[in-house]
Design a protein around this motif. Sequence first.
Motif, PDB file in Angstrom:
ATOM      1  N   ASP A  11      -2.249   4.953  -2.509  1.00  0.00           N
ATOM      2  CA  ASP A  11      -3.349   4.465  -2.087  1.00  0.00           C
ATOM      3  C   ASP A  11      -4.086   4.946  -0.723  1.00  0.00           C
ATOM      4  O   ASP A  11      -5.603   5.139  -1.216  1.00  0.00           O
ATOM      5  CB  ASP A  11      -3.466   3.182  -2.154  1.00  0.00           C
ATOM      6  CG  ASP A  11      -2.131   2.187  -2.650  1.00  0.00           C
ATOM      7  OD1 ASP A  11      -3.423   2.167  -4.076  1.00  0.00           O
ATOM      8  OD2 ASP A  11      -1.478   1.819  -2.288  1.00  0.00           O
ATOM      9  N   ILE A  12      -3.477   6.192  -0.138  1.00  0.00           N
ATOM     10  CA  ILE A  12      -4.277   6.092   0.536  1.00  0.00           C
ATOM     11  C   ILE A  12      -3.094   7.736   1.043  1.00  0.00           C
ATOM     12  O   ILE A  12      -1.987   8.279   0.460  1.00  0.00           O
ATOM     13  CB  ILE A  12      -3.728   5.532   2.019  1.00  0.00           C
ATOM     14  CG1 ILE A  12      -4.465   4.732   2.402  1.00  0.00           C
ATOM     15  CG2 ILE A  12      -4.313   6.487   3.573  1.00  0.00           C
ATOM     16  CD1 ILE A  12      -6.132   4.729   2.337  1.00  0.00           C
ATOM     17  N   TYR A  23       1.156   4.960   0.888  1.00  0.00           N
ATOM     18  CA  TYR A  23       0.867   6.422   1.883  1.00  0.00           C
ATOM     19  C   TYR A  23       1.483   7.159   1.949  1.00  0.00           C
ATOM     20  O   TYR A  23       2.624   7.624   2.059  1.00  0.00           O
ATOM     21  CB  TYR A  23       0.761   5.562   3.046  1.00  0.00           C
ATOM     22  CG  TYR A  23       0.725   5.759   4.274  1.00  0.00           C
ATOM     23  CD1 TYR A  23      -0.402   6.859   4.074  1.00  0.00           C
ATOM     24  CD2 TYR A  23       1.225   5.880   5.461  1.00  0.00           C
ATOM     25  CE1 TYR A  23      -1.071   7.436   5.873  1.00  0.00           C
ATOM     26  CE2 TYR A  23       1.433   6.617   6.659  1.00  0.00           C
ATOM     27  CZ  TYR A  23      -0.091   7.226   6.670  1.00  0.00           C
ATOM     28  OH  TYR A  23      -0.261   7.916   7.891  1.00  0.00           O
ATOM     29  N   VAL A  28       0.944  -1.106  -0.171  1.00  0.00           N
ATOM     30  CA  VAL A  28       0.074  -0.279   0.070  1.00  0.00           C
ATOM     31  C   VAL A  28       0.876   1.240  -0.372  1.00  0.00           C
ATOM     32  O   VAL A  28       1.898   1.506   0.733  1.00  0.00           O
ATOM     33  CB  VAL A  28      -1.323  -0.366   1.344  1.00  0.00           C
ATOM     34  CG1 VAL A  28       0.044  -0.093   2.327  1.00  0.00           C
ATOM     35  CG2 VAL A  28      -1.906   1.051   1.268  1.00  0.00           C
ATOM     36  N   ALA A  30      -5.814  -0.775   0.545  1.00  0.00           N
ATOM     37  CA  ALA A  30      -5.305   0.403   1.439  1.00  0.00           C
ATOM     38  C   ALA A  30      -6.882   0.643   2.026  1.00  0.00           C
ATOM     39  O   ALA A  30      -6.650   1.407   3.213  1.00  0.00           O
ATOM     40  CB  ALA A  30      -5.941   1.233  -0.184  1.00  0.00           C
TER      41      ALA A  30
END
Length: 336
Positions: free
Chosen positions: A94-95, A43, A41, A271
């Motif tokens: 993703d985030i 970030y 993921v 995510a």
Amino acid sequence: MKPVKLAIGLIALLWLAISAARVTAATNDALVDAAKREGEVVYYASMNLGEANAIIVEFEKRYPFIKVRLNRTGSEKLLTRVLTEFRAKKTFADIIQTVEFSMHIVNRGGVLARYIPQSNGFYAKEFKEDGYWTTVYYNAYVTAYNTQLAPKATLPKSYDDLLDSKWKGKLLMEGTKADWFAGILQVLGQERGINYMRALAKQQPSRREGHELLAQLVAAGEGVFDINIPVASVERMKERGAPIDWTALGPVPAIMVGAGLATGAPHPNAAKLFLEFVLSREGQKLMQTPGRHIARSDVANEQAAMLKELKIVPVNPALAEKLDEYAKQQRSIFGG
């Protein structure tokens, strides 16, 4: 018959609760399996590096098959980056996690995907743009003071008390915080707020940039007060034994930091799993550093000792749409 009906009702409720728990568990298992296949993921965050890493370490302990790749930068650079990537149709994040005004702007621009986290019910409506981003923590802006230069008995009790002539030339302020400026206008009202800012400017506050620097300057006695500082910045200096503390002069603006799922996220399931962890009770406890406030209700209740000293006013994220106007007003009043 009434006891029988009551028993039947309780059994029905219990069955519904068990069914819901089974559905949630099945949903979680499916999400974990899908996230495992994605394996990572990405970030994007503007928070403190050490605190971001603390979240990542605990997440990777729980889900060792997922690698979190942190891209940490300042909030303004992060906003520019995600908007540029989105417009170029090259989504790498993703985030996305940053200050509320940036979250509002990226949400309005379509950068955030709709997703309702399982813990959504723990967060009041003032702390989210429902279905797009949720507050992971917030910073309450208070007034810091040097405990040797301003004993408690002499402290101002209200915003207007800072306008006393005895404090002229003894105030410090972070001069670039248009979000704080907007927050004070929300707290005091537009007309009264502008008049207050003009009166405050006549006190000749010394303007600097950076809350950590300002906390150090107050502790060193280069100013008696810092008029717009997050509680967390003061608490960090107090932990080191510095002669500094904070007080609230009335309702205080709270600037939120939110997190949400990026539209077109390359690893959407990983995510979602990461976002669920950050917003969970465990994740929120990790965010709960000294002076930092948590919006999740069951964790926030444990902050009651500190919160009782504060009347929190979450700053409206939609004020982001007038941020340039607030910045111009701030420069016009305070200079720079």
